[in-house]
Structure formats: C-alpha cells, structure tokens
Design an enzyme around this catalytic site. Structure first.
Site, PDB file in Angstrom:
ATOM      1  N   ARG A   6       3.583   7.012  11.402  1.00  8.34           N
ATOM      2  CA  ARG A   6       3.012   6.510  12.654  1.00  8.34           C
ATOM      3  C   ARG A   6       2.843   7.676  13.618  1.00  8.34           C
ATOM      4  NH1 ARG A   6       1.478   2.912  10.127  1.00  8.34           N
ATOM      5  NH2 ARG A   6       1.917   0.693  10.358  1.00  8.34           N
ATOM      6  N   ASN A  28       0.817  -1.218   0.000  1.00 14.93           N
ATOM      7  CA  ASN A  28       0.000   0.000   0.000  1.00 14.93           C
ATOM      8  C   ASN A  28       0.852   1.271   0.000  1.00 14.93           C
ATOM      9  OD1 ASN A  28       0.908  -0.118   2.617  1.00 14.93           O
ATOM     10  ND2 ASN A  28      -1.086  -0.509   3.545  1.00 14.93           N
ATOM     11  N   GLN A  36      -4.186   3.333  18.719  1.00 12.96           N
ATOM     12  CA  GLN A  36      -5.302   3.198  17.781  1.00 12.96           C
ATOM     13  C   GLN A  36      -6.225   2.079  18.229  1.00 12.96           C
ATOM     14  OE1 GLN A  36      -3.199   5.006  13.761  1.00 12.96           O
ATOM     15  NE2 GLN A  36      -3.935   2.945  13.689  1.00 12.96           N
ATOM     16  N   HIS A  67      -7.076   6.065  10.510  1.00 14.89           N
ATOM     17  CA  HIS A  67      -5.978   5.437   9.747  1.00 14.89           C
ATOM     18  C   HIS A  67      -6.545   4.715   8.514  1.00 14.89           C
ATOM     19  CE1 HIS A  67      -2.003   2.962  10.203  1.00 14.89           C
ATOM     20  NE2 HIS A  67      -2.200   3.379   8.973  1.00 14.89           N
TER      21      HIS A  67
END
Ligand code: NAD
Length: 398
Positions: free
Chosen positions: A284, A146, A313, A332
């Site tokens: 991050r 990705n 998260q 995210h």
C-alpha cells in the site's frame, strides 16, 4: 437489498469485444491448500474484463434474479459523487483496492443500513476498521485471490529496477542505440541481499520465487515462519525491520496497511538503508512517506523505487511519485490481471451467497465481524483507521 458496486472505468477504447487469449489456466487449490472460491454458479467466462463498470464483477444476472437493487458506478470521490449519494441506504458496498471506495468514519455514519463491506481483492485499509468495529459492520475480502498475481509482479519489478529495464526500453522507442546510457545503472540481482517485510501469502510466494536467482533472502514478520520453511529457502529472520534494512540491497514490502505500518518507510528508516538500495512496494502506498521516497531517489540514497500502490487512489496529477527519478511506477494493477479478476469475482459471489442465505462467510475471508477483528483480520491487521487524507482522491479529476 441494495448493493452498491464501485468499479474502475471501462477502457477508453470501450469494453473489449475480443481478448488476447481464449482461455486462462484453471487452478484447483491455492499453494497452501486453501480452496479457491466456490460459489454455486458464475455468470461470466473466466478471462473476461470483470473489474470495470460494464463487467460488474459478473454479478448483474445473479442480483437481478434475486430482485436486489444493484448500483454500479466509478464515481466514488467527493460529497456529490454517485457513491456518496447511494451509500445512505446501501446494505452492501463492494469495491476493489485498485479503485477504492473509501469508507471513512464520516461516510460510515451516513450509511445507516450498511451491514457488509466486501473488498473484491485483498487489503481492506480503505475501510475505517475502527469505525466498522464500532458499528458492527462486517468487512470481508477474498483472501489469496490475487496474492500470486502480485508475487509475480514483484519479481518483475525487482528485476526491472536492478537491471534498469525501463530506460533501455525508452531508448528503443526514441530510435536510439545508446548502450552506455542504458547500462550505466544496470546490475545483476545474483548475490544481492533481498528482504521481505512480511511473509504472508504474497511475501512467502515472493521469497520462493526469488530463491532460484541465487540471492540471500531475509524477512521480518509478526508470525515467524516454521524452521522447515526457513531452512528450505535459506531465510534469515530479523526481529525488527531496522536490522533487516541495514543489510539488504532490495526490500519488498508485503504487509497490510494498518495503524502500525502507516509511514513505516520514512526519512529515518530510509537513512538506515544501504546507499543505493531498491524498494518495491506493491502493498500500500501509505506504508511509505511519499515525499521521503522522492527525496531519497533524488539524493541517491535509493537507487530505485517501483510499485503499483499510491495514496490516495487514483493518485492526484501532482503526486510526487509521478515525477520522481529512477522509478518504475504503474497504476494499481498487479492484483487485477484478468486471471485474478475471475477468482475474486467468484469470491465476491460466494460471500454474497453466504450473506443472503444467512450462512457463515469463510473465516479466512473475514477482517472484521461481530464488532471485532476476525479471521485473517486477527492474523494480519490491528484495529485502527488508515483512511485519513483519502478525500484528496477527488483531486485526480482536477
Ligand atoms: P496476508 O494477510 O497473507 O499477509 C500479510 C502478512 O503481513 C501477515 O503474515 C502478517 O503477519 C504480516 N504483518 C502484518 N503487520 C506486520 C508488521 N507490522 N510487520 C511485519 N509483518 C506484518 O496478505 P497477502 O495476501 O500477503 O497480502 C498482503 C498485502 O498486500 C495486502 O494486505 C494488501 O495491502 C497488499 N496487496 C496488494 C495487491 C496489489 O494489487 N498491489 C493485491 C493483493 C494484496
């Protein structure tokens, strides 16, 4: 074997019955020539929602045929969670960085049978790598799956911050036509200095995509790029981060979170940036000190901050980034477009096929193997632990 798959919840409107598009483009290779995931078979249609519980990364049929036990859950935080209960006799744990199943030292100690932790995506900082090394657990991710999805999102976020796009959109929703309100913080990117922290798969793709905007490009890296690439893109290389942030208007953060990059962007570093700089962080959340970012936006030291990564998260409801001014935060999502999901679901299947058949997992997918950093882990990480504080993810539920 027992496989525990931790995924984000289905949409609140239910698992989709139809999609906005009928097909997604079929890619042959990644930009550097690396082969796309090539499992023997897939049991999903590329373009389907695979990353949520009902999608199950398209693995249900495959694992059932091989008579493995599959547990799929989104309940991942706290001692009473399904994940923590099922972990104790799991052989394999799979989770996505978007909804990370944190594998702390304490959890790894409970997981007596664990042999393999797969990141369905890129970025394995949710695993205590030091403890995985000590316990001989293999950590693997789907390298490159990705990276371009994220690079596209970074360009979107840089433009959105510099142009101040989101407030203008909101004026339309509020039925206004407030042009002066919209433009009082709106600039052009052209001519600005843009710097990337790291030029790995994502960083380099961002630099390539930004070149046509007529900006001056900078980067800092553990592994300097070739002279040919530096020349082609007109890059200025900086030996250290401080020298780069002093001259840039926009910073994009593209290094992994590891023991040396935790809280890299703190009050001290931010104070060395030009007043009115922008930061885009899709790497991050913990690479930045959350409170320092919020303070710098309030004081005007930063003109804007955007990103999709938080710590922990899911982000607690009182996370400072939910309320800070001049931000363009999303959950995210940049690496989990439907296009990206098809690639990493196939990559996870490829890794599992290798694991079950006792064949080597591609070197470029390995972070930790045989008690040490391996593959891309050697290139991009240092050993250590960045999971401290992850137990606060349970506060999202409160
Ligand atoms: P990559 O491994 O190709 O690149 C990482 C680069 O960072 C490497 O070239 C490495 O040398 C460099 N690096 C490491 N430590 C550094 C340091 N201290 N200073 C400068 N450079 C350093 O990985 P990638 O595909 O480019 O992804 C990078 C990171 O982006 C991932 O580790 C992950 O944390 C994040 N990511 C986020 C999403 C998302 O959805 N938001 C998706 C994919 C990846």
């Amino acid at each position: 074997m027992k496989i525990v798959l931790v995924l984000y919840d289905d949409p609140v409107t239910g698992y989709p019955k139809t999609y906005a598009r009928d097909t997604i483009p079929k890619l042959e290779v990644y930009p550097d020539g690396q082969k796309l995931p090539n499992p023997k078979r897939i049991d999903f249609k590329p373009g389907e929602l695979l990353g949520s519980v009902s999608g199950a990364l398209g693995l249900k049929k495959f694992l059932k045929e091989l008579e493995h036990t599959l547990i799929v859950t989104s309940d991942k935080d706290g001692p009473d969670s399904v994940f923590e209960k099922e972990l104790v006799d799991a052989d394999v744990v799979i989770s996505q960085p978007f909804w990370p199943a944190y594998l702390t030292k304490e959890r790894l100690a409970k997981a007596k049978n664990l042999k393999l932790a797969i990141t369905a995506g890129i970025g394995s900082d949710h695993v205590d790598l030091q403890a995985a090394i000590a316990k001989g657990i293999t950590v693997a991710e789907v390298t490159f799956c990705n990276s371009i999805s994220v690079a596209e999102y970074i360009v979107l976020m840089i433009l959105s911050l510099v142009k101040d796009y989101i407030p203008s959109y909101n004026w339309v929703v509020k039925k206004g036509w407030n042009i002066a309100d919209c433009v009082q913080r709106s600039y052009d990117l052209e001519g600005m200095d843009v710097g990337s922290v790291a030029a790995g798969h994502i960083g380099l793709a961002v630099l390539r995509r930004l070149k046509p905007f007529g900006v001056k490009l900078h980067y800092t890296e553990r592994h300097r790029l070739s002279e040919k690439v530096e020349k082609e893109l007109g890059l200025t290389y900086h030996e250290n981060l401080e020298s780069m942030v002093r001259v840039c208007d926009v910073i994009t953060i593209n290094c992994p979170l590891h023991a040396e990059t935790e809280h890299l962007f703190n009050d001290r570093l931010i104070s060395q940036m030009k007043r009115g700089s922008y930061i885009v962080n899709t790497a991050r959340g913990k690479i930045c000190d959350a409170e320092a970012i919020a303070r710098a936006l309030k004081s005007g030291q930063l003109a804007g901050y955007a990103g999709d990564v938080w710590f922990p998260q899911p982000a607690p409801k009182d996370h400072p980034w939910r309320e800070m001014p001049h931000d363009g935060m999303t959950p995210h999502v940049s690496g989990t477009s439907l296009s990206a999901q098809a690639r990493y679901a196939a990559g996870v299947r490829e890794i599992l096929e290798c694991f079950f058949e006792k064949k080597p997992i591609r070197t470029e997918y390995l972070i930790v193997d045989q008690g040490k950093l391996a593959g891309i882990g050697v290139h991009s990480y240092v050993a250590g632990d960045t999971t401290g504080g992850s137990e606060r993810a349970i506060q999202f539920k409160k």
